[in-house]
Design a protein around this motif. Structure first.
Motif, short mmCIF file in Angstrom:
data_model
loop_
_atom_site.label_atom_id
_atom_site.label_comp_id
_atom_site.label_asym_id
_atom_site.label_seq_id
_atom_site.Cartn_x
_atom_site.Cartn_y
_atom_site.Cartn_z
N CYS A 34 -7.17 -61.17 16.85
CA CYS A 34 -5.64 -61.39 17.35
C CYS A 34 -5.29 -60.59 18.46
N VAL A 35 -4.87 -61.23 19.65
CA VAL A 35 -4.48 -60.31 20.88
C VAL A 35 -3.04 -60.62 20.98
N ALA A 36 -2.32 -59.89 22.18
CA ALA A 36 -0.99 -60.05 22.57
C ALA A 36 -1.26 -60.26 24.03
N ILE A 37 -0.78 -61.42 24.59
CA ILE A 37 -0.73 -62.14 25.83
C ILE A 37 0.85 -61.59 26.64
N ALA A 38 0.75 -62.20 27.60
CA ALA A 38 2.21 -62.13 28.35
C ALA A 38 3.16 -62.33 27.50
N ALA A 56 -15.97 -64.68 24.88
CA ALA A 56 -14.85 -64.89 24.02
C ALA A 56 -13.69 -65.56 24.82
N TRP A 57 -13.30 -66.54 24.01
CA TRP A 57 -12.23 -67.51 24.71
C TRP A 57 -10.64 -67.28 24.14
N ILE A 58 -9.78 -67.28 25.00
CA ILE A 58 -8.40 -66.78 24.72
C ILE A 58 -7.98 -68.50 24.35
N GLN A 59 -7.35 -68.49 23.06
CA GLN A 59 -6.77 -69.75 22.38
C GLN A 59 -5.30 -69.32 22.19
N VAL A 60 -4.40 -70.35 22.60
CA VAL A 60 -2.94 -70.00 22.64
C VAL A 60 -2.51 -70.97 21.64
N GLY A 61 -2.75 -72.14 21.85
CA GLY A 61 -2.28 -73.39 21.00
C GLY A 61 -3.14 -73.74 19.76
N GLY A 62 -2.53 -74.45 18.99
CA GLY A 62 -3.31 -75.02 17.97
C GLY A 62 -3.62 -74.30 16.84
N LEU A 63 -2.83 -73.15 16.56
CA LEU A 63 -3.09 -72.33 15.60
C LEU A 63 -1.78 -72.22 14.48
N THR A 64 -1.03 -72.84 14.51
CA THR A 64 0.09 -72.79 13.60
C THR A 64 -0.13 -73.72 12.44
N HIS A 65 -1.09 -74.47 12.38
CA HIS A 65 -1.13 -75.42 11.08
C HIS A 65 -2.46 -75.12 10.54
N GLN A 66 -2.98 -74.01 10.84
CA GLN A 66 -4.33 -73.51 10.36
C GLN A 66 -4.32 -72.49 9.19
N THR A 67 -5.35 -72.62 8.49
CA THR A 67 -5.15 -71.43 7.38
C THR A 67 -6.42 -70.42 7.91
N PHE A 68 -6.19 -69.08 7.82
CA PHE A 68 -6.84 -68.09 8.12
C PHE A 68 -7.19 -67.04 7.21
N ILE A 69 -8.21 -66.39 7.13
CA ILE A 69 -8.57 -65.23 6.28
C ILE A 69 -8.49 -63.97 7.26
N HIS A 70 -7.73 -63.01 6.97
CA HIS A 70 -7.29 -61.79 7.68
C HIS A 70 -7.98 -60.64 6.91
N PHE A 71 -8.85 -60.00 7.83
CA PHE A 71 -9.54 -58.83 7.36
C PHE A 71 -8.71 -57.54 7.78
N PRO A 72 -7.67 -56.98 7.21
CA PRO A 72 -7.03 -55.96 7.76
C PRO A 72 -7.86 -54.55 7.89
N MET A 121 -3.47 -56.53 25.95
CA MET A 121 -3.99 -56.60 27.27
C MET A 121 -4.11 -55.33 28.03
N ASP A 122 -5.20 -55.02 28.92
CA ASP A 122 -5.08 -53.80 29.56
C ASP A 122 -6.02 -53.88 30.70
N GLN A 123 -5.92 -53.09 31.68
CA GLN A 123 -6.68 -52.77 32.72
C GLN A 123 -7.48 -51.75 32.81
N ILE A 124 -8.95 -51.84 33.08
CA ILE A 124 -9.94 -50.78 32.80
C ILE A 124 -10.62 -50.48 34.18
N ALA A 125 -11.06 -49.26 34.26
CA ALA A 125 -11.96 -48.93 35.51
C ALA A 125 -13.56 -49.16 35.01
N GLU A 126 -14.11 -50.01 35.18
CA GLU A 126 -15.23 -50.43 34.74
C GLU A 126 -16.34 -49.37 34.96
N HIS A 127 -16.21 -48.78 35.93
CA HIS A 127 -17.43 -47.72 36.74
C HIS A 127 -17.24 -46.61 35.77
#
Length: 158
Positions: A34-38, A56-72, A121-127
């Motif tokens: 789970c990530v935070a976007i704009a 890894a693909w960012i998916q914004v929609g289609g998440l509200t009517h699914q069941t998830f298993i959360h591993f805290p 979401m973050d900016q990084i200096a890859e070098h």
């Protein structure tokens, strides 16, 4: 009777940014973060499967009517011998004491970088960092690491 199950069955709204989950339960399961976007809107960072590209693909929609298993209590472990200077796919990027993963948008040309622990979401200096091309996520049971997901996933077929 006691049940030894560290997952929490929930909706996507019940998963905080930075936490690991399993979704798509009807078709055998897929994993993500789970990530935070704009504007602090939540999204799923869907991790590569054996039959998908190594991104890894960012998916914004289609998440509200699914069941998830959360591993805290999920733990991410990297394979130390897999470090490389080239950042590709869903490799784990380490800069200082922070760890990041890239999430790609639908066309695959643009990506955002997310802090694995906070989901932000973050900016990084890859070098200034290194990438690890092999890692896994799991849980600790009786002092042992039980793997739930590994990257890269083993591909089936050619």
């Amino acid at each position: 009777m006691k049940v030894d199950f560290t997952g929490v069955v929930t909706s996507f709204d019940g998963i905080p940014p930075g936490d690991f989950f399993m979704s798509d339960l009807r078709s055998g399961g897929a994993f993500g973060l789970c990530v935070a976007i704009a504007d602090n809107k939540k999204a799923a960072l869907s991790l590569p499967s054996a039959n998908s590209k190594d991104r890894a693909w960012i998916q914004v929609g289609g998440l509200t009517h699914q069941t998830f298993i959360h591993f805290p209590d999920a733990v991410l472990r990297l394979k130390l011998s897999s470090f490389t200077a080239v950042v590709t796919g869903a490799g784990l990027i380490c800069v200082g004491t922070q760890r990041f993963i890239r999430g790609y948008e639908q066309q695959g040309f643009q990506y955002s970088t997310f802090n694995v622990e906070s989901g932000a979401m973050d900016q990084i200096a890859e070098h200034e960092g290194v990438q690890f091309s092999q890692w896994s996520a799991g849980i600790i049971i009786d002092g042992k690491f039980e793997e739930l997901y590994s990257f890269p996933s083993i591909r089936s077929g050619p």
